[in-house]
Motif scaffolding. Structure first.
Motif, PDB file in Angstrom:
ATOM      1  N   ASN A 181       0.918  -1.668   0.034  1.00 40.84           N
ATOM      2  CA  ASN A 181       0.334  -0.114  -0.135  1.00 40.84           C
ATOM      3  C   ASN A 181       0.736   1.138   0.096  1.00 40.84           C
ATOM      4  O   ASN A 181       0.645   2.660  -1.167  1.00 40.84           O
ATOM      5  N   ASN A 210       2.713   1.532  -3.472  1.00 39.67           N
ATOM      6  CA  ASN A 210       1.254   2.120  -4.501  1.00 39.67           C
ATOM      7  C   ASN A 210       0.919   3.882  -4.076  1.00 39.67           C
ATOM      8  O   ASN A 210       0.821   3.916  -5.491  1.00 39.67           O
ATOM      9  N   ASN A 211       0.140   3.655  -3.036  1.00 40.96           N
ATOM     10  CA  ASN A 211      -0.381   4.950  -2.872  1.00 40.96           C
ATOM     11  C   ASN A 211      -0.033   5.697  -1.778  1.00 40.96           C
ATOM     12  O   ASN A 211      -0.846   6.403  -1.445  1.00 40.96           O
ATOM     13  N   ASN A 257      -6.777   5.959  -1.783  1.00 40.32           N
ATOM     14  CA  ASN A 257      -5.642   6.631  -3.178  1.00 40.32           C
ATOM     15  C   ASN A 257      -5.296   8.016  -2.231  1.00 40.32           C
ATOM     16  O   ASN A 257      -5.518   8.737  -1.729  1.00 40.32           O
ATOM     17  N   GLN A 258      -3.801   8.846  -3.240  1.00 43.39           N
ATOM     18  CA  GLN A 258      -3.716   9.747  -2.493  1.00 43.39           C
ATOM     19  C   GLN A 258      -3.863  11.009  -2.639  1.00 43.39           C
ATOM     20  O   GLN A 258      -3.971  12.023  -2.243  1.00 43.39           O
ATOM     21  N   SER A 279       3.394  12.375   1.835  1.00 46.23           N
ATOM     22  CA  SER A 279       2.408  10.928   1.454  1.00 46.23           C
ATOM     23  C   SER A 279       3.792  10.198   3.269  1.00 46.23           C
ATOM     24  O   SER A 279       4.054  10.882   3.455  1.00 46.23           O
TER      25      SER A 279
END
Lengths: 433, 263
Positions: free
Chosen positions: A413, A416-417, A424-425, B62
């Motif tokens: 995870n 990927n995001n 979802n980012q 992020s």
């Protein structure tokens, strides 16, 4: 010539004692250096201060007042009584008797009184230690792997200390000239009563026997250290000096990985010659003791197996297999095994198809850690079991790809995001609505 | 409570040619977890109420890589770290505040040697500084005199030696703090750290969060305060398992402030 026989025997005994001790120390040094180098530069003042506070000053031990105070008594006793050792050695070599008494005069009495009082207190403290270990049900002395050698080792140390102190007091009690001085016999004066009615002849024999047994006992004890958890009396000092001085939360960034990640992120670098120097494929993480660093190996030799770490470990408290003490003991057992392998093969390690991972420490233990640092915080001499756990996890993930399934999901995870969950980012700011 | 949160992204600030006072690093839990989102909002409400100029990275943020690093995946961690550092440095970020002690610890301690050097604050430290500067005022309000206990997150406490900032705020709220038996440097983990949040525990005789929750409930307080979204989840689950969710609330310190100040 015959009159010098005791001197010669003494020098011989002393020589052998010190020779074997030096050999043990050099093996210890070699084994620790079997680990990888680690950068321990920086802020020497802070390191020195830590050593003074934690090892010399026993600062962290006192956090548990009962065992802490008892330990301080034994520790102070050990250091101060060792001054007496200097006199014993000089007497032995020169064939004198209580050589300091001639020079120190009245002060000598005070000095020996202090030694005797400390010796008495050490006997009391060590007796309580023995009761705590063998009679009173204290969990950390009975838990996980405290059976067999670790338990015997702990008791042997206590017996040694009691016997050495008893020999010291008895030696003083049966020394007729010393008792006649009636200064310095604070404790032995009372013990001397037990020997009322003994002839001077037999008193002298007992005194000499105790004197010899005492010094030989000390030499044996000194050589026992290498095989025992008692090694901490020496290693606590370098261990606290070299221990981590950064925030406990900081885990080192692997340089080898940094280079590779930079290459991946910057395609230009892949074609420059700058980073391609070391072609050697580096192993990530640790599956055996030679993958650990020197500090981690020093840690394992310094561990006294007191179990304070395990008694505060959230995983252990809730019944999981993980025990930070066991991590340290396993590491030491394995490096000792590797050391014996080196002894047998002229200093070259011959693969024995064993490793720290699996043969000593299981994956189940490693994955139970919450990295909470309670064990590191608790250790009275700043041992860091967490760093070994994390290095072994690194091996499991980066070399074996054997993380638990759920962690693999979490990591894919992130890959990927950009979050440990499958969101979802692009939705990162949705909380605002 | 009004729902008009004023949140600008770093990209918006940059477009205006301005620099905010601080970057609020929201974190994955704070962005996606329903319970943690409330903590994020509460913190923003406080910032809005005293007109602090702050920005978030929004979709440019992020994961810091903390759970990957603690799982042993140094590759993934450093990929995340370097990507984040690139973004942060491109905006010339100097100061970062975060509501998550894991993000706090990682950015503060593990980013510098990878090229990311910032002043990093946990939200309780940030608010405590504002309090000292006189920019933030806190009064007891509806909590005055109530009993509370505080759970030290490992990554704020032992990992970074911050035990005071959250306690100072609790004091300002005029709450009566009853410490748990294991607190401050002796604090017991909630069970989530080291990536445990994302997996089942190994076989044992108890869950760690239950052990900790029982200790918190022993203080007989009606509020358990935490300063970490993961601790919050673990202890909330513990309280539910003990069927005490109607009597005992698990709240972040910023949520206490928002309610007390009626923001």
């Amino acid at each position: 010539m015959i009159q010098y026989l005791p001197n010669i025997i003494f020098i011989g005994v002393l020589f052998f004692g010190l020779y074997f001790f030096a050999r043990n120390l050099s093996r210890l040094y070699r084994n620790i250096n079997f680990g990888k180098s680690i950068d321990v530069r920086g802020d020497r003042k802070q390191r020195f201060l830590n050593m003074c506070k934690i090892a010399l000053g026993q600062g962290k031990l006192i956090k548990r007042p009962v065992s802490g105070m008892l330990h301080v008594i034994v520790y102070v006793g050990f250091i101060i009584i060792n001054i007496e050792l200097l006199e014993i050695v000089l007497d032995g070599v020169l064939g004198t008797h209580r050589i300091f008494s001639d020079y120190l005069g009245e002060l000598y009495g005070y000095l020996i009184s202090t030694f005797e009082l400390l010796a008495f207190l050490v006997v009391v403290a060590v007796t309580i230690f023995w009761l705590r270990r063998n009679v009173i049900n204290i969990k950390r002395f009975f838990g996980d792997n405290m059976k067999g050698w670790p338990k015997n080792d702990a008791n042997i140390i206590l017996y040694f200390e009691i016997v050495l102190m008893a020999l010291f007091i008895t030696m003083n009690a049966t020394d007729t000239n010393f008792q006649a001085m009636n200064s310095g016999n604070l404790i032995s004066g009372y013990v001397a009563i037990l020997f009322d009615g003994f002839s001077n002849e037999s008193l002298h024999i007992i005194e000499r026997a105790c004197w010899w047994a005492h010094i030989i006992g000390i030499l044996i004890f000194m050589n026992y250290l290498y095989f025992s958890k008692h090694l901490h009396i020496l290693l606590a000092f370098p261990n606290t000096y070299f221990a981590k001085i950064n925030n406990l939360g900081e885990i080192d960034n692997l340089n080898s990985v940094t280079n590779e990640v930079k290459l991946m992120m910057d395609p230009d670098m892949a074609f420059s010659n700058e980073t391609t120097e070391s072609e050697e494929i580096e192993k990530f993480g640790a599956s055996d003791v030679m993958d650990l660093n020197k500090l981690q190996l020093l840690n394992s030799y310094s561990c006294t197996e007191c179990g304070r770490c395990t008694s505060v470990c959230p995983a252990n408290i809730t019944g999981k297999k993980l025990s930070p003490r066991k991590i340290m003991m396993d590491t030491r057992d394995r490096i000792e095994e590797v050391g014996r392998n080196l002894d047998l093969n002229n200093g070259v390690f011959v693969d024995d198809e064993k490793s720290l991972l699996n043969d000593y420490i299981t994956k189940e233990e490693l994955w139970a850690c919450t990295s909470c640092n309670a064990c590191v915080q608790e250790c009275p001499i700043s041992i860091d079991p967490l760093s070994i756990i994390l290095d072994m996890r690194r091996y499991l993930v980066m070399e074996e790809s054997s993380a638990p399934l759920e962690l693999n999901n979490m990591m894919s995870n992130i890959e990927n995001n950009g979050a440990p969950w499958p969101y979802n980012q692009m939705d990162r700011l949705n909380w605002k609505e | 409570m009004g729902n008009n949160l004023e949140v600008k992204t770093m990209a918006e600030y940059a477009a205006e040619g301005k620099q905010p006072e601080v970057l609020f690093w929201v974190g994955c839990a704070g962005s996606f977890d329903d319970r943690a989102k409330k903590i994020t909002k509460a913190f923003v409400k406080i910032l809005n109420s005293i007109n602090i100029e702050f920005a978030v990275l929004g979709t440019e943020e992020s994961c810091t890589g903390d759970p990957a690093k603690r799982s042993g995946n140094e590759f993934l961690f450093q990929m995340q770290a370097m990507t984040n550092i690139e973004v942060l440095n491109s905006y010339s970020i100097k100061t970062i505040v975060t509501t998550c002690p894991h993000c706090f610890n990682t950015i503060k301690n593990e980013y510098p040697s990878l090229g990311g050097d910032y002043k990093v604050l946990h939200h309780t430290q940030f608010l405590n500084n504002l309090l000292k500067e006189g920019r933030l005022k806190i009064e007891g309000g509806e909590y005055k005199g109530k009993k509370i206990t505080y759970h030290d997150p490992c990554y704020l406490g032992r990992a970074n030696n911050e035990y005071n900032a959250p306690r100072e705020l609790i004091k300002k709220l005029e709450l009566e703090l009853i410490e748990m038996k294991r607190c401050k440097s002796n604090g017991l983990c909630c069970g989530a750290g080291g990536a445990q949040m994302f997996k089942d525990a190994e076989k044992g005789n108890k869950e760690i969060n239950i052990e900790r929750t029982e200790e918190a409930l022993d203080t007989k307080t009606t509020i358990i305060a935490a300063g970490c979204p993961f601790c919050n989840t673990m202890i909330s689950d513990g309280v539910k398992a003990k069927e005490k969710e109607n009597d005992v609330k698990v709240l972040d310190i910023v949520e206490l402030i928002v309610t007390a100040q009626d923001l």
